[in-house]
Enzyme design. Structure first.
Site, PDB file in Angstrom:
ATOM      1  N   THR A  33      23.167  48.191  27.216  1.00 53.66           N
ATOM      2  CA  THR A  33      24.048  49.211  27.792  1.00 53.66           C
ATOM      3  C   THR A  33      23.666  50.603  27.323  1.00 53.66           C
ATOM      4  O   THR A  33      23.856  51.587  28.037  1.00 53.66           O
ATOM      5  CB  THR A  33      25.510  48.903  27.404  1.00 53.66           C
ATOM      6  N   TYR A  46      27.681  48.450  35.864  1.00 55.09           N
ATOM      7  CA  TYR A  46      26.407  49.099  35.553  1.00 55.09           C
ATOM      8  C   TYR A  46      25.304  48.059  35.437  1.00 55.09           C
ATOM      9  O   TYR A  46      25.558  46.865  35.375  1.00 55.09           O
ATOM     10  CB  TYR A  46      26.504  49.910  34.252  1.00 55.09           C
ATOM     11  N   ASP A 113      25.412  42.470  23.329  1.00 50.20           N
ATOM     12  CA  ASP A 113      25.781  41.049  23.434  1.00 50.20           C
ATOM     13  C   ASP A 113      25.149  40.193  22.339  1.00 50.20           C
ATOM     14  O   ASP A 113      25.787  39.290  21.792  1.00 50.20           O
ATOM     15  CB  ASP A 113      25.361  40.487  24.804  1.00 50.20           C
ATOM     16  N   LYS A 185      29.980  41.014  17.095  1.00 49.86           N
ATOM     17  CA  LYS A 185      30.685  41.637  18.217  1.00 49.86           C
ATOM     18  C   LYS A 185      32.011  40.896  18.361  1.00 49.86           C
ATOM     19  O   LYS A 185      32.040  39.694  18.610  1.00 49.86           O
ATOM     20  CB  LYS A 185      29.845  41.535  19.494  1.00 49.86           C
ATOM     21  N   GLU A 306      37.466  17.836   5.061  1.00 49.99           N
ATOM     22  CA  GLU A 306      37.924  16.728   5.924  1.00 49.99           C
ATOM     23  C   GLU A 306      36.750  15.915   6.477  1.00 49.99           C
ATOM     24  O   GLU A 306      36.955  14.891   7.112  1.00 49.99           O
ATOM     25  CB  GLU A 306      38.771  17.285   7.063  1.00 49.99           C
TER      26      GLU A 306
HETATM   27  N1  ASP Z   1      25.135  43.034  28.455  1.00 54.48           N
HETATM   28  C1  ASP Z   1      24.827  44.206  27.674  1.00 54.48           C
HETATM   29  C2  ASP Z   1      23.707  43.862  26.722  1.00 54.48           C
HETATM   30  O1  ASP Z   1      23.894  43.212  25.759  1.00 54.48           O
HETATM   31  C3  ASP Z   1      26.031  44.686  26.981  1.00 54.48           C
HETATM   32  C4  ASP Z   1      25.824  45.887  26.066  1.00 54.48           C
HETATM   33  O2  ASP Z   1      24.750  46.299  25.725  1.00 54.48           O
HETATM   34  O3  ASP Z   1      26.874  46.420  25.621  1.00 54.48           O
HETATM   35  O4  ASP Z   1      22.615  44.231  26.982  1.00 54.48           O
END
Ligand code: ASP
Length: 349
Positions: A33, A46, A113, A185, A306
């Site tokens: 992103t 996007y 991610d 995250k 357990e």
């Molecule tokens: N899907 C994107 C990625 O991991 C999300 C981001 O960068 O915030 O490339």
């Protein structure tokens, strides 16, 4: 020589010596992103990995005032598409760059991610004590109040800071500095998506001003035993997510697909549904390494609570989340199949 000429020469020498004095930072771009372009400034839709490394650098001119910046494109993808090949390429490149006296630190721009996974992979495979900073953004470059530019400025500020040596791989997001081992995250969309649930952030970076408060005690970078220099692929390790009324089919599928290890993301303290337990016990008996972790999101998975780990030959993953436990097990399996040794790695890294 007239006075004007003299002054000009002195000024030229001064400005070039000032630029020599600036640290040399290489920015390695992988996509995400932070390099995304949206439909409009107010749309959440996007495409990841659109802007090139040069465009990222040009969007933050202030970084050229604090460092000599060079850029390299490693990949340009949404980080949901990251794979072992890119990890190995990136880790090898970071190792090569940091060995040079002419490179003082690296910043890696990355999708959020899988940012924590890449950061932990580098934490275990880069053998250098120079600053290594991974940075992402939650909002695309075309969004209102995009967080990418300030995150990049802060990441470069962390990379040039003397106190960033010997800290392992660092993650900079939203004015916070996190240790690669601890960060995760924790939110799908908010700007403060990243946190270190077990230990908290190790520092802050506020408009480039860096403050550290604590540090990870786990083995990393120069103290790591893992060497990926001559490795072209990693052993297969699958993650199986536990739930009520669980099944044994995914364990069987993983074993049939040739998994050398299985990370079981268990309920609570790594607990396992009876039918799944039977399949995992069988896989363990047949030589697949079964590592118990938890789907809870924080806390340690303890031996012999357990689950009778001795009876089944299982190991536990300390407080690593499943995706990080997978990385450590993959790298561990490049060195040994011995369960005691692998267990020890989970206590040390
Ligand atoms: N899907 C994107 C990625 O991991 C999300 C981001 O960068 O915030 O490339």
């Amino acid at each position: 020589m007239n006075n004007f000429l003299k002054t000009l020469i002195i000024l030229t020498l001064l400005s070039s010596s000032m630029s020599w004095a600036k640290p040399n930072i290489v920015i390695l771009a992988t996509g995400g992103t932070i390099a995304a372009s949206g439909e409009s400034s107010t749309s959440s839709a996007y495409s990841s990995g659109v802007a090139t490394v040069d465009e990222l650098i040009n969007a933050v001119p202030a970084i050229n005032k604090i460092a000599n910046i060079q850029g390299e494109q490693i990949s340009n993808i949404g980080s949901q598409a990251i794979n072992d090949k890119i990890w190995l390429k990136l880790a090898n490149r970071v190792n090569t760059l940091l060995k040079k006296d002419s490179v003082d630190g690296v910043v890696i721009t990355h999708g959020t991610d899988t940012l924590e996974s890449t950061a932990y992979f580098l934490n275990l495979t880069v053998r250098n004590n120079k600053p290594i900073v991974v940075v992402g953004a939650m909002r695309s470059g075309s969004s209102l109040s995009a967080d990418g530019p300030l995150n990049i400025y802060n990441a470069v500020s962390v990379a040039i800071n003397k106190n960033s040596f010997n800290k392992g791989v660092l993650v900079v997001m939203n004015d916070e500095i996190h240790s690669a081992r601890e960060v995760a995250k924790m939110n799908t969309s908010l700007v403060n998506a990243f946190a270190s649930p077990n230990t908290g952030r190790i520092g802050t970076v506020y408009y480039g001003k860096v403050n550290y408060y604590t540090q990870s005690t786990k083995r990393n970078t120069i103290n790591s035993e893992f060497n990926i220099e001559n490795i072209t692929s990693l052993p297969r390790v699958d993650i199986i997510y536990a739930h009520a009324q669980d099944t044994d089919i995914f364990v069987k599928a993983a074993v049939n697909a040739g998994a050398k290890g299985i990370i079981h993301a268990g309920m609570g303290n790594g607990n396992i549904y009876p039918l799944t337990l039977k399949a995992l016990a069988k896989a363990s008996k047949n030589g697949v390494i079964i590592a118990r972790t938890s789907r809870v999101g924080s806390g340690r998975t303890n031996l012999h609570e357990e689950v009778n780990d001795t009876k089944y030959g299982f190991i536990v993953t300390d407080n690593l989340n499943p995706q990080k436990a997978r990385i450590l097990l993959m790298l561990g399996l490049t060195k040994t199949n011995n369960k005691e040794k692998l267990q020890q790695m989970f206590f040390e890294y």
